[in-house]
Write a protein that holds these residues in place. Structure first.
Motif, short mmCIF file in Angstrom:
data_model
loop_
_atom_site.label_atom_id
_atom_site.label_comp_id
_atom_site.label_asym_id
_atom_site.label_seq_id
_atom_site.Cartn_x
_atom_site.Cartn_y
_atom_site.Cartn_z
N LYS A 136 0.78 -1.31 0.06
CA LYS A 136 -0.21 0.19 -0.20
C LYS A 136 0.88 1.37 0.03
N PHE A 137 0.58 2.05 -0.64
CA PHE A 137 1.41 3.48 -0.77
C PHE A 137 1.14 4.27 0.68
N ASP A 138 2.13 4.71 1.09
CA ASP A 138 2.33 5.36 2.30
C ASP A 138 3.07 6.86 1.93
N PRO A 139 2.30 7.92 1.93
CA PRO A 139 2.78 9.09 1.59
C PRO A 139 3.87 9.63 2.79
N ASN A 140 4.03 8.96 4.03
CA ASN A 140 5.06 9.28 4.78
C ASN A 140 6.23 8.97 4.57
N HIS A 141 6.25 7.83 3.72
CA HIS A 141 7.73 6.93 3.29
C HIS A 141 7.82 6.74 1.87
N HIS A 142 6.69 7.14 0.99
CA HIS A 142 6.69 6.80 -0.36
C HIS A 142 6.43 8.20 -1.13
N GLN A 143 7.12 8.27 -2.38
CA GLN A 143 6.93 9.53 -3.20
C GLN A 143 6.48 8.99 -4.76
N ALA A 144 5.23 9.24 -5.07
CA ALA A 144 4.64 8.73 -6.11
C ALA A 144 5.26 9.31 -7.42
N MET A 145 5.88 8.65 -8.10
CA MET A 145 6.79 9.21 -9.38
C MET A 145 5.46 9.31 -10.50
N PHE A 146 4.65 8.32 -10.70
CA PHE A 146 3.78 8.48 -11.66
C PHE A 146 2.44 7.20 -11.06
N GLU A 147 1.39 7.76 -11.72
CA GLU A 147 0.15 6.86 -11.62
C GLU A 147 -0.30 6.03 -12.78
N ALA A 148 -0.65 4.91 -12.94
CA ALA A 148 -1.06 4.03 -13.93
C ALA A 148 -2.03 3.22 -13.79
N PRO A 149 -3.16 3.20 -14.48
CA PRO A 149 -4.30 2.04 -14.29
C PRO A 149 -3.64 0.72 -14.82
N ILE A 159 2.85 -0.33 -7.81
CA ILE A 159 3.14 -1.00 -9.12
C ILE A 159 4.47 -1.08 -9.44
N GLN A 160 5.52 -0.28 -9.17
CA GLN A 160 6.82 -0.20 -9.45
C GLN A 160 7.72 0.57 -8.28
N VAL A 161 8.87 -0.11 -8.00
CA VAL A 161 9.74 0.56 -7.25
C VAL A 161 10.90 1.25 -8.10
N ALA A 162 11.15 2.49 -8.28
CA ALA A 162 11.96 3.17 -8.93
C ALA A 162 13.34 3.32 -8.16
N ALA A 163 13.08 3.88 -6.78
CA ALA A 163 14.47 3.79 -5.92
C ALA A 163 13.96 3.67 -4.52
N GLU A 164 14.97 3.04 -3.63
CA GLU A 164 14.61 2.88 -2.34
C GLU A 164 14.64 4.10 -1.59
N GLY A 165 13.90 4.19 -0.69
CA GLY A 165 14.14 5.21 0.40
C GLY A 165 14.90 5.04 1.59
N LEU A 173 14.82 10.64 5.39
CA LEU A 173 16.06 10.95 4.72
C LEU A 173 15.67 11.27 3.29
N ARG A 174 15.14 10.09 2.68
CA ARG A 174 14.67 10.03 1.15
C ARG A 174 13.46 9.12 1.03
N PRO A 175 12.33 9.80 0.64
CA PRO A 175 11.30 8.84 0.32
C PRO A 175 11.47 7.79 -0.66
N ALA A 176 10.88 6.49 -0.58
CA ALA A 176 11.00 5.62 -1.60
C ALA A 176 10.23 6.16 -3.16
N GLN A 177 10.94 6.10 -4.11
CA GLN A 177 10.21 6.58 -5.16
C GLN A 177 9.77 5.31 -5.85
N VAL A 178 8.05 5.52 -6.20
CA VAL A 178 7.34 4.33 -6.50
C VAL A 178 6.28 4.81 -7.57
N GLY A 179 5.92 3.87 -8.44
CA GLY A 179 4.71 4.02 -9.24
C GLY A 179 3.54 3.57 -8.45
#
Length: 185
Positions: A136-149, A159-165, A173-179
């Protein structure tokens, strides 16, 4: 000469006693006023002392808190600057693919360096945030890089992990970058 009368003598004694009594009462009133003034001054000084003591205690606590924060978070700028090094080493290991005899030593060296970097991170309270696809997306620990159906997913699922947080102790320190999936309900 006329002899003083007994009544006059008694009146003089009574007058002298009354005067002495009045003087004693005035002195007592003066002493009481001075005592009241001294009590008021004592109370004021005691109040000022207690306030100064409380201020000193607050300053000590504030300094202790500042010291702890500097100890825990003082290196956050350096840590943030080291995260791209971690990302690049991770990409290098993922891109290495098949090991040949010629590349085995190089890949092993990069893996050892990566392990040492992770150990240094842990030693200084830096922990990775590694979400998985389907979490589940958690805005406290993740940064949404994109949304897709994406079929078969629920809205708000990763649906995708671009970079670890990364977390530094209890701070991001840095949020995880996710789709994130944007499928409707």
């Amino acid at each position: 000469m006329a002899e003083p009368k007994k009544d006059d003598f008694l009146d003089d004694i009574e007058d002298a006693e009354a005067e002495a009594y009045a003087e004693d009462m005035a002195e007592i009133d003066d002493d009481a006023a001075e005592l009241d003034a001294l009590r008021a001054e004592r109370d004021e000084l005691k109040d000022r002392f207690m306030r100064a003591l409380a201020d000193a205690e607050n300053a000590r606590k504030r300094a202790d808190k500042d010291r702890r924060e500097a100890e825990n978070y003082g290196g956050s700028k350096l840590a943030r600057d080291m995260l791209p090094v971690y990302d690049n080493m991770k990409r290098a290991l993922e891109a290495a693919g098949e090991q040949t005899e010629a590349t085995a030593a190089l890949i092993e060296g990069v893996e050892l360096t990566m392990r040492e970097l992770v150990n240094v991170f842990r030693k200084h309270g830096i922990e990775p945030i590694s979400p998985a696809v389907g979490d589940k997306f958690d805005p406290n620990h993740h940064q949404a890089m994109f949304e897709a159906p994406v079929p078969g997913t629920k809205s708000g699922e990763i649906i995708q992990v671009a970079a670890e947080g990364f977390m530094l102790h209890d701070r991001l320190l840095r949020p995880a970058q996710v789709g994130v999936s944007s499928n409707p309900g």
